[in-house]
Design an enzyme around this catalytic site. Structure first.
Site, PDB file in Angstrom:
ATOM      1  N   ARG A 108       0.867  -1.193   0.000  1.00 21.89           N
ATOM      2  CA  ARG A 108       0.000   0.000   0.000  1.00 21.89           C
ATOM      3  C   ARG A 108       0.894   1.231   0.000  1.00 21.89           C
ATOM      4  NH1 ARG A 108      -5.115   1.879   3.629  1.00 21.89           N
ATOM      5  NH2 ARG A 108      -6.053   0.423   2.172  1.00 21.89           N
ATOM      6  N   HIS A 135      -7.500   0.642  -6.189  1.00 24.22           N
ATOM      7  CA  HIS A 135      -7.698  -0.125  -4.952  1.00 24.22           C
ATOM      8  C   HIS A 135      -8.418  -1.435  -5.320  1.00 24.22           C
ATOM      9  CE1 HIS A 135      -7.881  -0.998  -0.831  1.00 24.22           C
ATOM     10  NE2 HIS A 135      -8.770  -0.119  -0.398  1.00 24.22           N
ATOM     11  N   GLN A 138     -10.339  -3.891  -2.825  1.00 20.17           N
ATOM     12  CA  GLN A 138     -11.600  -3.308  -2.354  1.00 20.17           C
ATOM     13  C   GLN A 138     -12.749  -3.681  -3.303  1.00 20.17           C
ATOM     14  OE1 GLN A 138     -12.115  -1.011   0.468  1.00 20.17           O
ATOM     15  NE2 GLN A 138     -14.225  -1.525  -0.055  1.00 20.17           N
ATOM     16  N   ASP A 231     -16.992   8.026  -1.057  1.00 19.80           N
ATOM     17  CA  ASP A 231     -15.698   7.868  -0.373  1.00 19.80           C
ATOM     18  C   ASP A 231     -15.321   9.250   0.160  1.00 19.80           C
ATOM     19  OD1 ASP A 231     -13.194   6.980   0.472  1.00 19.80           O
ATOM     20  OD2 ASP A 231     -12.340   6.806  -1.537  1.00 19.80           O
ATOM     21  N   CYS A 272     -16.245   2.441   1.114  1.00 15.39           N
ATOM     22  CA  CYS A 272     -15.084   1.590   1.413  1.00 15.39           C
ATOM     23  C   CYS A 272     -14.629   1.747   2.861  1.00 15.39           C
ATOM     24  CB  CYS A 272     -13.945   1.931   0.456  1.00 15.39           C
ATOM     25  SG  CYS A 272     -13.506   3.674   0.481  1.00 15.39           S
ATOM     26  N   ARG A 317     -13.882  -7.703   2.831  1.00 17.11           N
ATOM     27  CA  ARG A 317     -12.482  -7.457   2.469  1.00 17.11           C
ATOM     28  C   ARG A 317     -11.643  -8.704   2.787  1.00 17.11           C
ATOM     29  NH1 ARG A 317     -10.254  -2.660   2.246  1.00 17.11           N
ATOM     30  NH2 ARG A 317      -8.784  -3.822   0.974  1.00 17.11           N
TER      31      ARG A 317
END
Ligand code: CP
Ligand code: NVA
Length: 330
Positions: A108, A135, A138, A231, A272, A317
């Site tokens: 990440r 991402h 996700q 988001d 998310c 996730r």
């Protein structure tokens, strides 16, 4: 022919076919079932993975750790300050070393080129746990959550409200194109997806029957939506000074009860996470003091409401990350 992604990295869903994505989703549902039934699945016993984080995380880190252990693997976590990478050791050298010690690497951080170079030089599967651009892990959790609600996702209308050029919005546009969904980026002009990515997604859409729409009107976009998604307005790595401008641009794109009312009555809300929907965070309180906002991209009423599936999404996730690691390492 069966789908096989063994030995592959997972850097962006642009690299994966619809059949491969559907295979990972099926596997995720199977791992979720096994976990719920308490069936052991230490299929990767003896393997080791490293989690390299240059930005902070709750869900992604914990999902990789739990999934890795459930699969029987050893897991090393390197936090943003504790590896030599970038400061005393080049990315290329780090990749060579980690590739000798580990069977897989999660990364990440910032530039997409970093996760690509890690994959190029390490020689082991690398999984993108979020970059400035994408991402992808996700996305599997998001689509699994939508499937759990509606079954087949083809033709479902998913609208993203807010900063529609961030990593999550970019990835939602890609996965929607791949899986034949109707994706709407609902944002002011300044925050619409980059033209080259939208063009790429429209090319994919020609094959899958997906629709990629950009629409500045909240009411038009939300009409008949099956999934409403938002988001945070300022992503990790962006400067604090940008808040004032983003608030001005994105306040009209907040997902609240009124916006939900334009959608189908059985529509669901996804985020998310983490989310600024109250004053119970340091940033939330600072924004309240500076700009007088009680909530930003979504209200309490929506995120804790009956149509919200955010916390199922967060749990998913772990199941989906488990599927990606298993499929690429088995
Ligand atoms: N959604 C997500 O990636 O959360 P974290 O930043 O907590 O990992
Ligand atoms: N767009 C957000 C996503 C966090 C999971 C960020 O990059 O900070």
């Amino acid at each position: 022919m069966g789908v096989n992604v063994r030995g592959r990295s997972f850097l962006t869903l642009l690299d994966y076919t619809p059949a491969e994505i559907n295979y990972l989703l099926k596997l995720s549902a199977e791992f979720k079932r096994m976990k719920a039934n308490g069936e052991p699945h230490k299929y990767l016993e003896g393997k080791n993975i490293v989690l390299l984080f240059e930005k902070t995380s709750t869900r992604t880190r914990c999902s990789f750790e739990v999934a890795g252990r459930d699969l029987g693997m050893g897991v090393t976590y390197l936090d943003p300050g504790s590896s030599q990478m970038g400061k005393k050791e080049s990315l290329r050298d780090t990749a060579y070393v980690l590739g000798r010690l580990y069977d897989g690497i999660e990364y990440r951080g910032y530039k997409q080129s970093v996760v690509e170079d890690l994959a190029k030089y390490s020689g082991v599967p690398v999984w993108n746990g979020l970059t400035d651009d994408f991402h992808p892990t996700q996305m599997l959790a998001d689509v699994l959550t939508i499937q759990e609600e509606f079954g087949d996702v083809r033709g479902k209308k998913m609208v993203f409200f807010g900063d529609a050029r961030n990593n999550v919005a970019n990835s939602l546009m890609v996965v929607s194109a791949k899986l034949g969904m109707h994706f709407v980026a609902c944002a002011p002009k300044e925050q619409m997806p980059a033209a080259d990515l939208a063009a790429k997604c429209r090319e994919v859409a020609k094959e899958t029957g997906a629709v990629i729409e950009l629409n500045e009107s909240v009411e038009e976009a939300a009409k008949d939506a099956d999934v409403l998604y938002t988001d945070i307005w300022v992503s990790m790595g962006e400067p604090d000074e940008i808040w004032a401008k983003r608030i001005e641009l994105l306040q009209p794109y907040q997902v609240n009860a009124k916006v939900m009312s334009y959608a189908k009555p059985n529509a669901i809300f996804l985020h998310c996470l983490p989310s600024y929907h109250d004053r119970n965070t340091i940033v939330g309180e600072e924004i309240y003091e500076k700009f007088g906002l009680e909530a930003m991209e979504v209200t309490d009423e929506v995120i804790y409401g009956t149509q919200s599936r955010c916390f199922d999404e967060a749990e998913n996730r772990m199941h989906t990350i488990k599927a990606v690691m298993y499929a690429t390492l088995k």
